[in-house]
Design an enzyme around this catalytic site. Structure first.
Site, PDB file in Angstrom:
ATOM      1  N   LYS A 212       0.831  -1.209   0.000  1.00 35.09           N
ATOM      2  CA  LYS A 212       0.000   0.000   0.000  1.00 35.09           C
ATOM      3  C   LYS A 212       0.869   1.264   0.000  1.00 35.09           C
ATOM      4  O   LYS A 212       0.646   2.184  -0.770  1.00 35.09           O
ATOM      5  CB  LYS A 212      -0.924   0.005   1.207  1.00 35.09           C
ATOM      6  CG  LYS A 212      -1.934   1.153   1.219  1.00 35.09           C
ATOM      7  CD  LYS A 212      -2.662   1.270   2.548  1.00 35.09           C
ATOM      8  CE  LYS A 212      -3.427   0.024   2.888  1.00 35.09           C
ATOM      9  NZ  LYS A 212      -4.202   0.166   4.149  1.00 35.09           N
ATOM     10  N   GLU A 218      10.201  -5.839   3.717  1.00 36.25           N
ATOM     11  CA  GLU A 218      10.281  -7.227   3.274  1.00 36.25           C
ATOM     12  C   GLU A 218       9.835  -7.374   1.821  1.00 36.25           C
ATOM     13  O   GLU A 218      10.452  -8.091   1.028  1.00 36.25           O
ATOM     14  CB  GLU A 218       9.406  -8.125   4.166  1.00 36.25           C
ATOM     15  CG  GLU A 218       9.846  -8.198   5.611  1.00 36.25           C
ATOM     16  CD  GLU A 218       9.072  -7.232   6.490  1.00 36.25           C
ATOM     17  OE1 GLU A 218       8.920  -7.512   7.685  1.00 36.25           O
ATOM     18  OE2 GLU A 218       8.635  -6.182   5.982  1.00 36.25           O
ATOM     19  N   GLY A 269      -4.795  -4.366   5.626  1.00 34.82           N
ATOM     20  CA  GLY A 269      -4.246  -5.506   4.895  1.00 34.82           C
ATOM     21  C   GLY A 269      -4.965  -6.806   5.170  1.00 34.82           C
ATOM     22  O   GLY A 269      -5.247  -7.586   4.257  1.00 34.82           O
ATOM     23  N   ARG A 270      -5.296  -7.067   6.427  1.00 28.99           N
ATOM     24  CA  ARG A 270      -5.940  -8.335   6.788  1.00 28.99           C
ATOM     25  C   ARG A 270      -7.383  -8.400   6.325  1.00 28.99           C
ATOM     26  O   ARG A 270      -8.008  -9.458   6.404  1.00 28.99           O
ATOM     27  CB  ARG A 270      -5.844  -8.545   8.304  1.00 28.99           C
ATOM     28  CG  ARG A 270      -6.473  -7.431   9.136  1.00 28.99           C
ATOM     29  CD  ARG A 270      -6.017  -7.548  10.597  1.00 28.99           C
ATOM     30  NE  ARG A 270      -6.504  -6.476  11.449  1.00 28.99           N
ATOM     31  CZ  ARG A 270      -5.943  -5.270  11.548  1.00 28.99           C
ATOM     32  NH1 ARG A 270      -4.891  -4.966  10.800  1.00 28.99           N
ATOM     33  NH2 ARG A 270      -6.419  -4.367  12.377  1.00 28.99           N
ATOM     34  N   GLU A 356      -4.471  -9.660  15.228  1.00 34.52           N
ATOM     35  CA  GLU A 356      -3.987  -8.322  14.908  1.00 34.52           C
ATOM     36  C   GLU A 356      -5.071  -7.284  15.151  1.00 34.52           C
ATOM     37  O   GLU A 356      -4.779  -6.125  15.475  1.00 34.52           O
ATOM     38  CB  GLU A 356      -3.508  -8.260  13.449  1.00 34.52           C
ATOM     39  CG  GLU A 356      -2.667  -7.035  13.132  1.00 34.52           C
ATOM     40  CD  GLU A 356      -1.974  -7.133  11.784  1.00 34.52           C
ATOM     41  OE1 GLU A 356      -0.808  -7.574  11.749  1.00 34.52           O
ATOM     42  OE2 GLU A 356      -2.590  -6.795  10.762  1.00 34.52           O
ATOM     43  N   HIS A 387      -4.681 -36.038  15.103  1.00 33.96           N
ATOM     44  CA  HIS A 387      -3.497 -36.826  15.419  1.00 33.96           C
ATOM     45  C   HIS A 387      -2.365 -35.933  15.915  1.00 33.96           C
ATOM     46  O   HIS A 387      -1.203 -36.334  15.902  1.00 33.96           O
ATOM     47  CB  HIS A 387      -3.058 -37.623  14.190  1.00 33.96           C
ATOM     48  CG  HIS A 387      -4.081 -38.608  13.732  1.00 33.96           C
ATOM     49  ND1 HIS A 387      -4.105 -39.908  14.181  1.00 33.96           N
ATOM     50  CD2 HIS A 387      -5.154 -38.478  12.902  1.00 33.96           C
ATOM     51  CE1 HIS A 387      -5.132 -40.542  13.627  1.00 33.96           C
ATOM     52  NE2 HIS A 387      -5.781 -39.701  12.845  1.00 33.96           N
ATOM     53  N   LYS A 502       9.646  -3.460  13.575  1.00 33.29           N
ATOM     54  CA  LYS A 502      10.143  -2.913  12.301  1.00 33.29           C
ATOM     55  C   LYS A 502      11.138  -1.784  12.551  1.00 33.29           C
ATOM     56  O   LYS A 502      12.182  -1.691  11.898  1.00 33.29           O
ATOM     57  CB  LYS A 502       8.973  -2.397  11.458  1.00 33.29           C
ATOM     58  CG  LYS A 502       8.016  -3.451  10.950  1.00 33.29           C
ATOM     59  CD  LYS A 502       6.922  -2.798  10.118  1.00 33.29           C
ATOM     60  CE  LYS A 502       5.930  -3.794   9.580  1.00 33.29           C
ATOM     61  NZ  LYS A 502       4.885  -3.141   8.762  1.00 33.29           N
TER      62      LYS A 502
END
Length: 526
Positions: A212, A218, A269-270, A356, A387, A502
């Site tokens: 954005k 990253e 973002g999420r 978040e 399991h 960050k």
């Protein structure tokens, strides 16, 4: 008028705390249990249903939850959100991800534009671009069609779109809508990008850079990694790269990209899977029509979230039962357990979306709260989880509320009968058995084989995982998170908790460190 109050100041919350506890083991046993399964179910969009019979609630608890919903003004707060009020108090922003899939209320204008029209315009641009790629009108330098799309992003730019792609990949192959394989690069660990690049033919690949701001460390690092690989292959990166970004970022007008599709600050973002963040990669992979069907399912479920009657509003009901479990029954975790291999990354997406959003210890005004808020969320697909960590869920010292997801039909359309039943029947038998095992347990004189029961769960049941049902499922959980945030009086739409690391990482890379930070940097040979 909407008022924002802490949970512990609401009279209905005090009443909820005073309701009698439900003996889940007792009410789920025998014919009582059969009646509960029929009674405690709410229709969802696309033929699905939210069944909460195995939750530790009864009519008295539900009545108290309805009062809580009313006093907390959950319906009014949702209306304020979709009608364009500033709900994100931390960043003083509107919250508009619902508008990417439909107009729920009044026209919303921001930055001098009708935001619904803006999102439709971006969707149209994605559609036109994807159709040209599929038709061979947009090709690589050699005039050859692209066969692979690679999304470069992190957090919400990766987890949601990746989960949605995996959820529909086999469905699209079965139904003849599979256009391009999709891959995802997210981790700044060079092994991630290297592994993806080694698995594709870069000459026939499109890369979608999602940032954005255009400054995500990253993502930009991985973009450079990819550009380097393209140049080493004798290819022009600008012929292979797209950008999904804001109109004001440096990426928006750059000649380094074949095209740019825009998002804005009003979509976190999420919550961006129904924006071009998910739209570009999903439209290229499956065709724009499939993405539009996904949006339609989300829009249909959003409409249900507007209902004032708690027992007709599955997302709000799910949210408030979760608040009851977290704040009254003092259960600190939630497990999301999809009995569908296609949803194998869906819990990871919800983990970010929930934790978040509601992993906060201050209210929307920045004041500390005196009650617990968002739960720790985890999950894996069934039957693998059975399991693995189900041991703790069944016999551990902590009771963890469970959210199952199951479908009556598989996506592949084929199956075999083994030992008198199909694989799909075995899968569904397992989820039914687990619900009852958790609720009712098992008596045994050998304490090692004793199951206490009383472990609550709900299940969302659908016919088949399709684009529409996936959209509805996504909307359900997004709106559940929203309603819980409203109830806890949180701002669920900023994420300051991801920023400090960050900032410190940049100091490390600039060698501006001292004390323990410098010592750790030296240990890692930075």
């Amino acid at each position: 008028m909407v008022t924002w109050k802490n949970l512990d100041t609401l009279e209905s919350y005090q009443e909820l705390k005073n309701t009698a506890r439900v003996n889940l083991k007792e009410v789920m046993s025998g014919e009582n249990g059969a009646e509960r399964v029929k009674k405690y179910s709410v229709p969802m969009a696309e033929g699905m249903a939210y069944n909460y019979a195995a939750k530790a609630v009864d009519d008295q608890v539900l009545e108290a939850l309805a009062k809580l919903a009313k006093e907390a003004q959950l319906t009014e707060k949702f209306a304020a959100l979709y009608n364009g009020e500033v709900i994100n108090t931390g960043e003083k922003r509107l919250v508009l991800h619902h508008l990417t899939r439909g107009q729920l209320g009044d026209k919303v204008e921001a930055d001098g534009v009708d935001k619904r029209e803006f999102y439709l315009e971006q969707q149209k641009k994605v559609t036109e671009f994807a159709n040209k790629v599929h038709a061979g009108e947009i090709t690589n330098a050699a005039g050859e069609k692209f066969t692979t799309v690679v999304q470069i992003g992190i957090g919400g730019s990766d987890l949601g779109p990746r989960a949605m792609y995996l959820a529909l990949e086999n469905w699209a192959k079965k139904n003849g809508t599979f256009k391009m394989e999709a891959k995802f690069i997210s981790n700044v660990d060079p092994d991630d990008a290297a592994a993806v690049l080694a698995s594709i033919d870069v000459a026939h690949s499109l890369f979608v850079l999602v940032s954005k701001s255009g400054t995500t460390l990253e993502t930009l690092t991985n973009e450079s990694f990819v550009k380097d690989a393209l140049e080493k292959a004798g290819l022009d990166p600008s012929r292979h790269m797209l950008a999904v970004t804001s109109e004001t970022s440096l990426l928006a007008k750059s000649d380094d990209y074949l095209a740019a599709f825009f998002m804005d600050d009003y979509i976190g973002g999420r919550y961006s899977s129904t924006s071009p963040v998910g739209g570009a990669v999903l439209s290229l992979a499956f065709g724009p029509e499939v993405f539009e069907r996904f949006l339609a399912g989300a829009a249909a479920e959003d409409e249900l979230a507007k209902k004032e009657n708690l027992l007709e509003n599955p997302a709000m009901l799910d949210a408030l039962i979760g608040v009851y479990e977290r704040n009254v029954l003092e259960m600190g975790c939630t497990a999301v357990l999809p009995y569908s291999q296609a949803l194998n990354r869906f819990p990871a997406h919800l983990q970010q979306a929930d934790m978040e959003s509601n992993g906060k210890s201050v209210n929307r005004f920045g004041e500390p709260v005196n009650y617990v808020t968002g739960p720790v969320l985890f999950g894996e697909p069934g039957t693998n989880g059975q399991h693995s960590f189900y041991q703790l869920l069944h016999q551990g010292t902590n009771i963890v509320p469970l959210q199952f997801v199951g479908f009556k039909q598989n996506q592949c359309g084929s199956d075999v009968v083994i030992q008198g039943s199909t694989s799909q029947q075995k899968l569904c038998a397992n989820v039914a058995a687990q619900i009852m095992a958790f609720a009712c347990g098992k008596e045994d004189e050998n304490q090692n084989k004793y199951f206490a029961g009383g472990r609550p769960s709900s299940i969302i049941i659908g016919e088949q995982l399709t684009p529409e049902s996936l959209g509805a499922l996504l909307s359900h959980f997004e709106n559940k998170i929203m309603f819980q945030g409203f109830t806890w009086n949180l701002n669920s739409f900023d994420q300051e908790g991801v920023q400090l690391g960050k900032v410190l990482a940049k100091r490390v890379l600039a060698h501006e460190t001292d004390g323990a930070l410098k010592a750790y940097s030296d240990l890692l040979n930075i």
